[in-house]
Design an enzyme around this catalytic site. Structure first.
Site, mmCIF file in Angstrom:
data_model
loop_
_atom_site.group_PDB
_atom_site.id
_atom_site.type_symbol
_atom_site.label_atom_id
_atom_site.label_comp_id
_atom_site.label_asym_id
_atom_site.label_seq_id
_atom_site.Cartn_x
_atom_site.Cartn_y
_atom_site.Cartn_z
ATOM 1 C CD GLU A 94 9.642 12.299 -2.243
ATOM 2 O OE1 GLU A 94 9.550 12.764 -1.089
ATOM 3 O OE2 GLU A 94 10.001 11.144 -2.489
ATOM 4 C CB CYS A 107 11.583 10.725 -11.202
ATOM 5 S SG CYS A 107 10.157 9.858 -10.551
ATOM 6 C CB CYS A 114 -0.908 8.573 -4.396
ATOM 7 S SG CYS A 114 -1.643 7.653 -5.773
ATOM 8 C CB CYS A 118 0.409 0.824 -4.712
ATOM 9 S SG CYS A 118 -0.447 1.336 -6.207
ATOM 10 C CB CYS A 121 3.549 2.986 -3.044
ATOM 11 S SG CYS A 121 3.750 4.732 -3.413
ATOM 12 C CB CYS A 334 8.186 7.878 -5.426
ATOM 13 S SG CYS A 334 6.442 7.670 -5.260
HETATM 14 S S1 SF4 Z 1 2.706 3.444 -6.635
HETATM 15 FE FE1 SF4 Z 1 2.227 4.993 -5.072
HETATM 16 S S2 SF4 Z 1 2.159 6.940 -6.157
HETATM 17 FE FE2 SF4 Z 1 2.023 5.314 -7.707
HETATM 18 S S3 SF4 Z 1 -0.196 4.959 -7.975
HETATM 19 FE FE3 SF4 Z 1 0.451 3.505 -6.389
HETATM 20 S S4 SF4 Z 1 0.104 4.586 -4.443
HETATM 21 FE FE4 SF4 Z 1 0.049 6.129 -6.074
#
Ligand code: SF4
Length: 346
Positions: A94, A107, A114, A118, A121, A334
């Site tokens: 996206e 963005c 990923c 995190c 997220c 995101c």
């Molecule tokens: S915030 Fe999300 S997309 Fe960004 S590095 Fe951490 S896990 Fe990956």
């Protein structure tokens, strides 16, 4: 389609080499480059200064991008629009269009999912599926410019993925986006945001790139940061900050420290005091981002607490901003929209 060369993602020199490879003069590659990145056409038929025979040959051997729009979410009252793309291997990524008074920011994503996990997220929940190619990164911008029939002034690599985990493709994409002979988005209007991969920050500094750098800090305390961002166990806060200082000194640019504010967790006076100490130790800006809920255990602090946290930090030499999410009414964090779609295709 698999055997056709995707021209989106090729540099000027690579377009010239492609032209020669198919038996044409080098300058035909320069024409192609201009059609793709300056005129932003997606069809060989529109390349009116190319002979009809060459256009036929191109249609047989090449293609211009391949991102398929799967969904457009424009429900946000802020004017931001989220675009969901389907990739040929059925993954989804996206991009988010964010209009402002003076700029149109996009963005964009650098990976499908990923690996960094995190805790706050939505993208992390997908895990890492794969890196995006240079073409897939640049094509997000070209496709949205075409759809909206307007120029994009700013790019932020803050969508799905950790840009420095896909370093070569991200740097090549940012270089293409900023090329004066092509898309010509100024390098200073392109921000690459990393969760803090220290050795790549050093490499980035050594290579002398002109794009702006942002580091997602989120806690000044190693123990808490490594709970929120497991990558901090590999490169701890001190490693990351040392790399950021190295970058600031070497590049003479001012990096941005991003700080997602999580209610009751990292928004206390103790955190603000420690963050201020960091900020005073090097040239940097601070960008506070009140958390955008993704349906998990975290919540966003109220406006009064956000303002209080900002006040605790002041005065700061280089600058402090608060970025309220534009579109919390519309799957704004995101990875949220792609996460929903990805569940459908499993
Ligand atoms: S915030 Fe999300 S997309 Fe960004 S590095 Fe951490 S896990 Fe990956």
């Amino acid at each position: 389609m698999k055997n056709k060369t995707n021209l989106v993602g090729l540099t000027l020199a690579e377009c010239e080499a492609f032209a020669e490879k198919i038996g044409e003069k080098k300058y035909r590659g320069r024409q192609l480059y201009k059609w793709i990145y300056v005129k932003k056409t997606a069809f060989f038929d529109e390349m009116t200064d190319l002979p009809a025979l060459l256009r036929d040959k191109l249609a047989e051997t090449a293609r211009i991008g391949f991102l398929e729009i799967a969904d457009v979410d424009d429900r946000s009252l802020s004017g931001s629009v989220k675009y969901l793309f389907k990739l040929p291997d059925n993954f989804f990524i996206e991009s988010v269009y964010i209009p402002d008074v003076s700029r149109k920011t996009l963005c964009i994503s650098s990976q499908v999912g990923c690996a960094l996990n995190c805790r706050f997220c939505a993208t992390a929940k997908l895990g890492l599926k794969r890196h995006l190619s240079t073409g897939e990164i640049v094509d997000q911008v070209l496709t949205i410019m075409r759809m909206r029939d307007e120029e994009i002034s700013n790019i932020v690599f803050m969508g799905m993925g950790e840009p420095f985990a896909n370093y070569e493709n991200v740097i090549k994409a940012a270089t293409l986006l900023s090329d004066d002979n092509g898309l010509a988005i100024g390098a200073r209007r392109i921000v690459i945001s990393t969760a803090g991969i220290a050795d790549k920050i050093i490499r980035y500094a050594d290579e002398g790139h002109k794009f702006r750098l942002a580091i997602s800090l989120n806690s000044p305390f190693q123990e808490q940061r490594s709970q929120l961002m497991p990558i901090s166990r590999r490169w701890d806060v001190n490693n990351v900050l040392a790399a950021v200082k190295y970058y600031a000194k070497k590049s003479r640019k001012i990096p941005t420290l991003e700080y997602v504010l999580l209610d009751g967790l990292n928004d206390t006076k103790e955190h603000a005091t420690a963050l201020k100490k960091i900020v005073k130790s090097m040239p940097c800006k601070v960008n506070l981002i009140p958390y955008n809920p993704t349906g998990d255990n975290f919540s966003r602090p109220g406006a009064a607490q956000v303002n209080q946290f900002a006040q605790w930090l002041l005065p700061l030499n280089a600058g402090l901003s608060v970025r309220w999410s534009k579109g919390d009414d519309s799957n704004a964090a995101c990875g949220q929209l792609a996460g929903k779609k990805q569940e459908w295709v499993r």
